[in-house]
Design a protein around this motif. Structure first.
Motif, short mmCIF file in Angstrom:
data_model
loop_
_atom_site.label_atom_id
_atom_site.label_comp_id
_atom_site.label_asym_id
_atom_site.label_seq_id
_atom_site.Cartn_x
_atom_site.Cartn_y
_atom_site.Cartn_z
N GLN A 154 0.83 -1.21 0.00
CA GLN A 154 0.00 0.00 0.00
C GLN A 154 0.87 1.26 0.00
OE1 GLN A 154 -2.81 -0.23 3.28
NE2 GLN A 154 -3.26 -2.35 2.86
N GLY A 155 2.18 1.08 -0.10
CA GLY A 155 3.09 2.22 -0.14
C GLY A 155 3.40 2.81 1.22
N ILE A 156 3.14 2.06 2.29
CA ILE A 156 3.39 2.55 3.65
C ILE A 156 4.79 2.15 4.08
CG2 ILE A 156 2.66 2.37 6.07
CD1 ILE A 156 -0.21 1.87 4.91
N LYS A 157 5.51 3.09 4.69
CA LYS A 157 6.88 2.82 5.15
C LYS A 157 6.82 2.07 6.48
CE LYS A 157 9.07 6.67 2.85
NZ LYS A 157 8.38 7.87 2.46
N VAL A 158 7.46 0.90 6.50
CA VAL A 158 7.44 0.07 7.70
C VAL A 158 8.86 -0.22 8.17
CG1 VAL A 158 6.58 -2.06 8.76
CG2 VAL A 158 5.35 -1.07 6.82
N ILE A 159 9.09 0.03 9.46
CA ILE A 159 10.37 -0.32 10.08
C ILE A 159 10.12 -1.52 10.99
CG2 ILE A 159 12.18 0.42 11.69
CD1 ILE A 159 11.60 3.33 10.73
N ALA A 160 10.84 -2.62 10.74
CA ALA A 160 10.70 -3.80 11.58
C ALA A 160 11.40 -3.53 12.91
CB ALA A 160 11.31 -5.01 10.90
N LEU A 161 10.67 -3.75 13.99
CA LEU A 161 11.19 -3.46 15.33
C LEU A 161 11.04 -4.75 16.13
CD1 LEU A 161 12.18 -1.03 17.06
CD2 LEU A 161 9.84 -0.80 17.84
N THR A 162 12.15 -5.31 16.60
CA THR A 162 12.06 -6.64 17.17
C THR A 162 13.22 -6.94 18.12
OG1 THR A 162 11.97 -8.98 16.56
CG2 THR A 162 13.29 -7.57 15.16
N ALA A 163 13.11 -8.07 18.78
CA ALA A 163 14.22 -8.56 19.61
C ALA A 163 14.90 -9.73 18.92
CB ALA A 163 13.70 -8.97 20.98
N ILE A 164 14.40 -10.10 17.75
CA ILE A 164 14.94 -11.26 17.02
C ILE A 164 16.19 -10.86 16.24
CG2 ILE A 164 14.44 -13.01 15.26
CD1 ILE A 164 11.45 -12.57 15.90
N GLU A 165 17.25 -11.65 16.38
CA GLU A 165 18.50 -11.35 15.68
C GLU A 165 18.82 -12.38 14.61
OE1 GLU A 165 21.49 -10.83 18.67
OE2 GLU A 165 20.42 -9.18 19.63
N ASP A 166 17.87 -13.24 14.30
CA ASP A 166 18.07 -14.30 13.33
C ASP A 166 18.24 -13.74 11.92
OD1 ASP A 166 16.51 -16.31 11.32
OD2 ASP A 166 17.62 -17.42 12.84
N GLU A 167 19.31 -14.14 11.24
CA GLU A 167 19.60 -13.61 9.89
C GLU A 167 18.46 -13.83 8.91
OE1 GLU A 167 23.20 -14.64 7.88
OE2 GLU A 167 24.45 -13.58 9.33
N GLU A 168 17.88 -15.01 8.97
CA GLU A 168 16.82 -15.35 8.02
C GLU A 168 15.60 -14.45 8.21
OE1 GLU A 168 14.58 -19.39 6.79
OE2 GLU A 168 16.68 -19.61 7.34
N VAL A 169 15.28 -14.13 9.46
CA VAL A 169 14.14 -13.26 9.77
C VAL A 169 14.42 -11.83 9.28
CG1 VAL A 169 12.71 -12.28 11.62
CG2 VAL A 169 13.44 -14.67 11.75
N ILE A 170 15.65 -11.40 9.45
CA ILE A 170 16.03 -10.05 8.98
C ILE A 170 15.85 -9.97 7.46
CG2 ILE A 170 17.98 -8.43 8.71
CD1 ILE A 170 19.04 -9.51 11.43
N ILE A 171 16.37 -10.96 6.75
CA ILE A 171 16.26 -10.99 5.29
C ILE A 171 14.80 -11.03 4.87
CG2 ILE A 171 16.81 -12.30 3.18
CD1 ILE A 171 19.29 -11.04 4.62
N LYS A 172 14.01 -11.87 5.54
CA LYS A 172 12.59 -12.02 5.21
C LYS A 172 11.85 -10.69 5.39
CE LYS A 172 9.45 -15.88 5.56
NZ LYS A 172 9.07 -17.10 6.25
N SER A 173 12.21 -9.94 6.43
CA SER A 173 11.58 -8.64 6.68
C SER A 173 11.80 -7.69 5.51
CB SER A 173 12.14 -8.00 7.96
OG SER A 173 11.87 -8.82 9.06
#
Length: 196
Positions: free
Chosen positions: A81-100
Motif C-alpha cells: 500500500q506504499g506505507i513505510k514500515v520499520i521492523a522493530l524486534t528482539a529477534i536477531e536471526d539472519e533469516e528473519v532479517i532478510i525475510k523482513s
C-alpha cells in the motif's frame, strides 16, 4: 514535510512494557514525532491503517501475540500500500532479517537500540533510509551467499537452501518430490562446486 508538521507513527507492539517505553521515548525525545496509535495485534493494526490515511511510518513488531512472525505478513500488506514500515524486534536471526526486507520493510532495528529509532523514523520520511547496523551484517552475508551459490543449478540451490535450514536428506527429498538417491548425488555436486 514541513518543519512544524509532526511525523505520525503507528506502533504495532503487543507487550505493554515496550508499548509504553517506545511511545514515551519517541514523544519525549523529540517534538516532531507523534505516536498516533498503539496496536496490539495484526487485525487492529490493519484497521488503524484503513481508518487513518495520514500515518507516515509504522513501527512493526515481528512476533505479535506470540504468533509465528505474523508481523512479516503485515509488513508485506502495508508495503504493497506504499506505507513505510520499520521492523522493530528482539529477534536477531539472519533469516528473519532478510525475510523482513524481502517483505518490504525499509529498515530493521532491535528493540534494544531504542535510541536509534527516532533517526530511523526521520530518515524514512525523508526517503534517506540508512540500513541500521542491527541488519547490515545479515544483508552483507546474504549478498555474499547469493554470489557464492551462483555456480549451482537452480535445483541444487533449492537443496542447498533446505540443507542450510537443517533439513535432512529424506526431508529434502520429500519437500522437493525427489528420490533420496537424487538428493544425495546433488548434495555431493554442491559440495564439490562450493569446495566445502
Amino acid at each position: 514535510m514541513s518543519e512544524n508538521k509532526k511525523i505520525k507513527v503507528l506502533l504495532v507492539e503487543d507487550e505493554p512494557f515496550w508499548q509504553e517505553n517506545i511511545s514515551k521515548h519517541l514523544e519525549g525525545e523529540t517534538n516532531n514525532i507523534k505516536v498516533v496509535k498503539v496496536a496490539g495485534c495484526k487485525e487492529e493494526a490493519l484497521e488503524v491503517v484503513k481508518e487513518n490515511f495520514e500515518i507516515d511510518v509504522v513501527l512493526m513488531d515481528i512476533n505479535l501475540t506470540r504468533a509465528n512472525l505474523d508481523g512479516i505478513e503485515i509488513i508485506e500488506i502495508l508495503s504493497h500500500q506504499g506505507i513505510k514500515v520499520i521492523a522493530l524486534t528482539a529477534i536477531e536471526d539472519e533469516e528473519v532479517i532478510i525475510k523482513s526486507f524481502e517483505s518490504g520493510a525499509i529498515n530493521y532495528i532491535n528493540k534494544s537500540s531504542i535510541f536509534d529509532i527516532i533517526t530511523a523514523i526521520q530518515e524514512a520520511v525523508q526517503d534517506k533510509t540508512r540500513i541500521h547496523s542491527d541488519a547490515a551484517p545479515a544483508l552483507i552475508s546474504k549478498i555474499k551467499e547469493d554470489k557464492k551459490i551462483q555456480v549451482l543449478t537452480s535445483s541444487e540451490r533449492e537443496i542447498y537452501k533446505l540443507q542450510k535450514k537443517g533439513y535432512c536428506r529424506k526431508k529434502i527429498a520429500e519437500t522437493l518430490f525427489k528420490s533420496v538417491e537424487t538428493v544425495k548425488k546433488q548434495m555431493q555436486s554442491i559440495k564439490r562446486k562450493l569446495d566445502t
